[in-house]
Design a protein around this motif. Structure first.
Motif, PDB file in Angstrom:
ATOM      1  N   ARG A 492     -33.154  28.516 -55.316  1.00 51.45           N
ATOM      2  CA  ARG A 492     -32.960  29.674 -54.422  1.00 51.45           C
ATOM      3  C   ARG A 492     -32.839  30.971 -55.228  1.00 51.45           C
ATOM      4  O   ARG A 492     -33.388  32.010 -54.842  1.00 51.45           O
ATOM      5  CB  ARG A 492     -31.723  29.465 -53.552  1.00 51.45           C
ATOM      6  N   ASP A 493     -32.109  30.931 -56.344  1.00 46.13           N
ATOM      7  CA  ASP A 493     -31.998  32.117 -57.201  1.00 46.13           C
ATOM      8  C   ASP A 493     -33.379  32.580 -57.649  1.00 46.13           C
ATOM      9  O   ASP A 493     -33.681  33.786 -57.651  1.00 46.13           O
ATOM     10  CB  ASP A 493     -31.140  31.807 -58.433  1.00 46.13           C
ATOM     11  N   LEU A 494     -34.225  31.620 -58.031  1.00 44.70           N
ATOM     12  CA  LEU A 494     -35.578  31.960 -58.486  1.00 44.70           C
ATOM     13  C   LEU A 494     -36.405  32.563 -57.359  1.00 44.70           C
ATOM     14  O   LEU A 494     -37.031  33.619 -57.528  1.00 44.70           O
ATOM     15  CB  LEU A 494     -36.278  30.713 -59.018  1.00 44.70           C
ATOM     16  N   VAL A 495     -36.409  31.915 -56.210  1.00 47.45           N
ATOM     17  CA  VAL A 495     -37.288  32.366 -55.126  1.00 47.45           C
ATOM     18  C   VAL A 495     -36.841  33.731 -54.592  1.00 47.45           C
ATOM     19  O   VAL A 495     -37.681  34.564 -54.221  1.00 47.45           O
ATOM     20  CB  VAL A 495     -37.361  31.308 -54.006  1.00 47.45           C
ATOM     21  N   ILE A 496     -35.547  33.993 -54.583  1.00 51.38           N
ATOM     22  CA  ILE A 496     -35.065  35.304 -54.136  1.00 51.38           C
ATOM     23  C   ILE A 496     -35.504  36.385 -55.117  1.00 51.38           C
ATOM     24  O   ILE A 496     -35.936  37.478 -54.713  1.00 51.38           O
ATOM     25  CB  ILE A 496     -33.527  35.295 -53.979  1.00 51.38           C
ATOM     26  N   ASP A 497     -35.431  36.085 -56.407  1.00 49.01           N
ATOM     27  CA  ASP A 497     -35.816  37.062 -57.425  1.00 49.01           C
ATOM     28  C   ASP A 497     -37.305  37.385 -57.336  1.00 49.01           C
ATOM     29  O   ASP A 497     -37.703  38.560 -57.364  1.00 49.01           O
ATOM     30  CB  ASP A 497     -35.463  36.498 -58.807  1.00 49.01           C
ATOM     31  N   ILE A 498     -38.136  36.362 -57.198  1.00 52.49           N
ATOM     32  CA  ILE A 498     -39.586  36.597 -57.094  1.00 52.49           C
ATOM     33  C   ILE A 498     -39.920  37.352 -55.811  1.00 52.49           C
ATOM     34  O   ILE A 498     -40.711  38.299 -55.812  1.00 52.49           O
ATOM     35  CB  ILE A 498     -40.351  35.259 -57.135  1.00 52.49           C
ATOM     36  N   ALA A 499     -39.304  36.925 -54.694  1.00 49.22           N
ATOM     37  CA  ALA A 499     -39.582  37.556 -53.401  1.00 49.22           C
ATOM     38  C   ALA A 499     -39.192  39.032 -53.410  1.00 49.22           C
ATOM     39  O   ALA A 499     -39.887  39.883 -52.831  1.00 49.22           O
ATOM     40  CB  ALA A 499     -38.837  36.821 -52.295  1.00 49.22           C
ATOM     41  N   LYS A 500     -38.085  39.344 -54.082  1.00 51.58           N
ATOM     42  CA  LYS A 500     -37.653  40.745 -54.154  1.00 51.58           C
ATOM     43  C   LYS A 500     -38.618  41.575 -54.989  1.00 51.58           C
ATOM     44  O   LYS A 500     -39.013  42.683 -54.587  1.00 51.58           O
ATOM     45  CB  LYS A 500     -36.249  40.818 -54.745  1.00 51.58           C
TER      46      LYS A 500
END
Length: 853
Positions: A492-500
């Motif tokens: 989740r940390d990864l996907v939030i960072d990429i999405a942002k």
């Protein structure tokens, strides 16, 4: 994810250029130029995704390209809608076709054509600026994104665990040898990705633990959880919705439910930021009756705070042997976890060594390689790339994140967009698979390959993420169909960072194209994001959104919405009034109003939604009628009206929806005023059908063969809840399902004897059968196949709440030699079944696999 955005846009451009519509001619040159430019750009975009992380100039160029392509795609959707209008006009006996020559329309087409030309020029400028960074390939080497995975179905079994037997044994000893005069506190402490939650799950689901503890409660404690949310989560586990109660009442209820009971509570992923809630909950838990609490955490201070110093377990890294074993179970899942190529074993062990015994890292890399070609040069490339990602790392956490980043970088373009959708959901959220798949189809993320249907391709996308271990399976049906999933905190940390970074979404809900609707939803998020593509309810299990009408009316201001999912929401006014401007959402492809209140009828202006592909109003008990306009939605793929108790029938014309693949909750009309069962004959693309039959006159004599020629139909559910009359039993017995049926569900079947067509000779390809509730006492003689000397091919069987059904286990096994699993409960007459307590809570029988020598 710019490569994903370009892929989706290019696919639309290619599709439009292949169409014969007159409107396309207005934009053909610009569309062809756009196609050429995007095909050139595809050749470097994957490399650009990696390099932009360390190159600010490239990051800005890629961001500019992404915004241009988004805008171009919006214009392409308008082109498709105009073509659709042209097709409709041609079918109308009027002069409506002249509308294409109206000055306003011609002017709009001119503006769009001009804007496409400007976009093409700007893309050419970006290409010139990025050429120094990359070597471009010729267009012949690029084009439609292949995006083909090695596997189109789930291959890796997420329930497999390696190297935790000792951990589990130790915890069980603590639980069984505890002093019952006090409350036993335990803590599992360690870094993320080490397996703390997995150990807790293994203990929690153990049969001996289940028998020992009368109450077992699992609470996922996110960083933002409040004392009230934790209490309500405990009560939901105990079957109490606890709506409207204050904190004192909630705590008293917990005490009452647990008083006099031996209980086990797991509080998963507790953080030390705010533990003020713990003291009050601890004081409220009954003591002196064998209660136990397990806390999993990354923080030693949490273990001290919850007084688990004497019973703190610190999971260790996996040994070299167990690391290789876990890797093989994932990477070679399609071959029963066995590596049969020596050249792959050497490079595989090299990769596993770099994982340093961390289970999450091993699974991420193993899942990546499972989906790659099993050839040496491809595995060597991944090994070198992984080494390059690890070179600047200083901690195990960095190594985990590098493995996850690598897995993302290596995703096919369309799966990157699907993966980023997970950024919308709150921490520890259990996510319905169907919601994800429907949203992906609506946004155009799903690529149609190899003759697969849209819904099948959506399922393939989900399998692509689970096989890569980016998504964890939570709940399955008896047949193995995945219902819900979740993601690890570090994923989740990864996907939030990429999405942002890619303006897909961000936690603040600003400057992005996707928003999640949950309890803290803010009106300004709508006002500042008018180019939204997706608006999705992300409420956790057991909770609802409470939305005021002023806020909800703003939804229709987002003219570019492709997905509007307002499921599990309560409004302060009728939804038909709130969404009375929904016609403005011309791009809308997915509309979910599942489990919303109050929904009595659809908004009148819905008839203008010509792009709609998914319409879900399931579990809307107050919905009384479906407007006739739904038969105008010629692109419709999914129509779900499951459990709409007040709905009497469907409107005439459903049979004209030739693209329909899923039709659920279908209630044939008892009169000629609505849709009859015979219309289903025309739905030749149907894959799933759910019938709601309560009266015999819903089926005419000449309609009994309406299903037999539906050659693509794989699943049928027949629900007879609240039925009456022997006439219905006679009609059901005379129905003729298609021979190729894969799965069958009978619910509340009113007859004492099973239908005569429920036999291995009539359904030779049936693999899964579920019979739940109803009056069934015995199976028809044809069911056993003795007269025709035929056997069932059934692999999974579920029998639930059949109080009078009598069946012999040995006879069942003889007729179903391929049976692998049987789920049975609340069936007191099935005494010969090897399932403990089959007349009460029951359980699962699983066939023991033959011993491998």
């Amino acid at each position: 994810m710019v490569d994903a955005v370009v892929t989706v846009c290019l696919e639309k451009a290619l599709n439009i250029l292949e169409e014969k519509g007159r409107v396309v001619s207005e934009y053909r040159k610009q569309l062809k130029d756009l196609q050429d430019e995007l095909q050139y750009m595809q050749s470097f975009l994957k490399d650009a995704e990696r390099q932009k992380r360390t190159n600010e100039v490239l990051r800005k160029l890629v961001a500019d390209l992404r915004e241009l392509v988004y805008e171009a795609e919006d214009i392409l959707v308008d082109c498709q809608l105009e073509n659709s209008d042209e097709d409709d006009n041609e079918q109308r006996p009027s002069n409506a076709w002249l509308s294409r020559f109206y000055p306003a329309r011609v002017s709009l087409q001119y503006k769009k054509s001009k804007r496409l030309k400007e976009i093409n020029e700007r893309i050419k400028t970006i290409k010139t600026k990025v050429e120094p960074y990359f070597k471009f390939r010729t267009p012949s080497n690029v084009g439609r994104d292949n995006g083909t995975d090695r596997w189109s179905s789930p291959v890796y079994d997420h329930t497999q665990v390696v190297g935790l037997e000792g951990d589990k044994r130790k915890i069980k000893e603590w639980l069984f040898c505890s002093n019952e005069s006090d409350l036993l506190m335990m803590a599992f402490v360690g870094m993320g990705g080490l397996g703390k939650t997995t150990i807790a799950q293994e203990v929690f689901n153990d049969k001996e633990i289940e028998n020992r503890f009368e109450r077992r409660i699992w609470v996922s404690v996110s960083q933002t959880f409040t004392e009230e949310q934790i209490m309500r989560s405990i009560l939901r586990n105990l079957g109490d919705a606890s709506v409207g109660d204050d904190l004192g009442t909630l705590l008293r209820k917990i005490q009452q439910y647990l008083l006099g009971k031996r209980y086990l509570i797991v509080m998963d992923d507790v953080w030390d930021k705010n533990l003020s809630w713990w003291d009050k909950i601890y004081q409220g838990l009954p003591k002196g009756q064998g209660g136990s609490v397990i806390v999993t955490t990354r923080s030693e201070s949490v273990a001290v705070k919850v007084q688990a110093r004497d019973k703190t377990h610190r999971p260790q890294l996996l040994s070299a042997d167990n690391s290789w074993l876990l890797f093989c179970k994932v990477a070679f899942a399609a071959n029963n976890g066995t590596c049969e190529r020596p050249e792959l074993e050497d490079v595989g062990k090299e990769i596993v060594t770099k994982c340093k015994g961390l289970p999450l890292t091993i699974k991420a890399i193993g899942g990546l390689l499972l989906c790659k070609d099993h050839v040496y040069h491809e595995w060597r490339r991944i090994a070198e790339y992984f080494q390059d990602e690890l070179k600047d790392n200083t901690s195990e956490i960095d190594n985990v994140m590098s493995s996850l980043q690598l897995s993302y970088d290596e995703l096919p373009s369309h799966l990157k967009s699907c993966f980023l959708t997970l950024s919308l959901y709150p921490e520890d959220c259990v996510i319905p698979k169907q919601q994800l798949v429907h949203g992906w189809i609506g946004e155009g993320f799903v690529m149609l390959k190899n003759g697969r249907s849209a819904t099948e391709s959506g399922e393939d996308c989900f399998s692509g993420l689970t096989n890569r271990c980016l998504v964890e399976v939570v709940d399955k049906t008896y047949s193995g169909t995945i219902l819900t999933c979740k993601i690890h905190d570090m994923v989740r940390d990864l996907v939030i960072d990429i999405a942002k970074n890619d303006s897909f979404s961000n936690p603040e809900g600003l400057n992005c194209r996707h928003l999640g609707i949950s309890g803290n939803f803010d009106e300004k998020q709508i006002k500042l994001n008018h180019r939204l593509r997706g608006l999705v309810s992300t409420t956790k299990t057991g909770e609802v959104n409470k939305l005021n009408s002023d806020l909800a009316k703003k939804f229709t201001d987002c003219k570019y919405l492709r997905v509007l999912d307002i499921s599990k929401s309560i409004f302060d006014a009728p939804l038909s009034d709130i969404l009375d401007e929904i016609a403005s959402l011309q791009h809308l492809a997915c509309l979910s109003m599942s489990n919303t209140h109050p929904l009595i009828q659809f908004p009148r202006s819905m008839e203008e939604l010509h792009n709609l592909q998914i319409l879900d109003a399931s579990y809307c008990q107050n919905l009384k009628q479906l407007q006739p306009c739904i038969v105008l939605f010629k692109k419709l793929l999914v129509l779900d009206m499951t459990n709409c108790g007040s709905l009497e029938y469907f409107p005439k014309g459903i049979g004209s929806l030739g693209n329909l693949e899923v039709l659920l909750g279908f209630k044939p009309s008892r009169s000629n005023n609505g849709c009859k069962l015979s219309e289903v004959r025309n739905l030749t693309n149907l894959r799933k059908l759910g019938l709601s039959l309560t009266r015999g006159d819903q089926i005419e004599e000449d309609e009994l063969d309406s299903l037999i020629n539906l050659s693509k139909l794989m699943f049928i559910s027949i629900n007879c809840y609240d039925s009456y009359g022997d006439d219905l039993i006679t009609k059901l017995d005379a129905l003729t399902p298609p021979h190729q049926l894969h799965e069958l569900s009978l619910q509340f079947y009113p007859g004492k004897c099973s239908p005569s067509w429920l036999s291995p000779i009539s359904l030779p390809m049936l693999r899964y059968m579920s019979i739940c509730s109803g009056n069934l006492v015995k199976m028809h003689e044809r069911f056993w196949g003795t007269e025709t000397n035929t056997h069932w091919r059934i692999e999974g069987l579920m029998l639930n709440s059949l109080s009078e059904l009598d069946m012999d286990w040995e006879e069942l096994q003889r007729s179903m030699p391929y049976l692998r699993t049987v789920h049975a409960n609340w069936c007191p007459e099935l005494e010969t079944f090897p399932i403990e307590d089959v007349g009460f809570r029951g359980g699962v029988w699983t066939k023991t696999p033959p011993h491998r020598t």
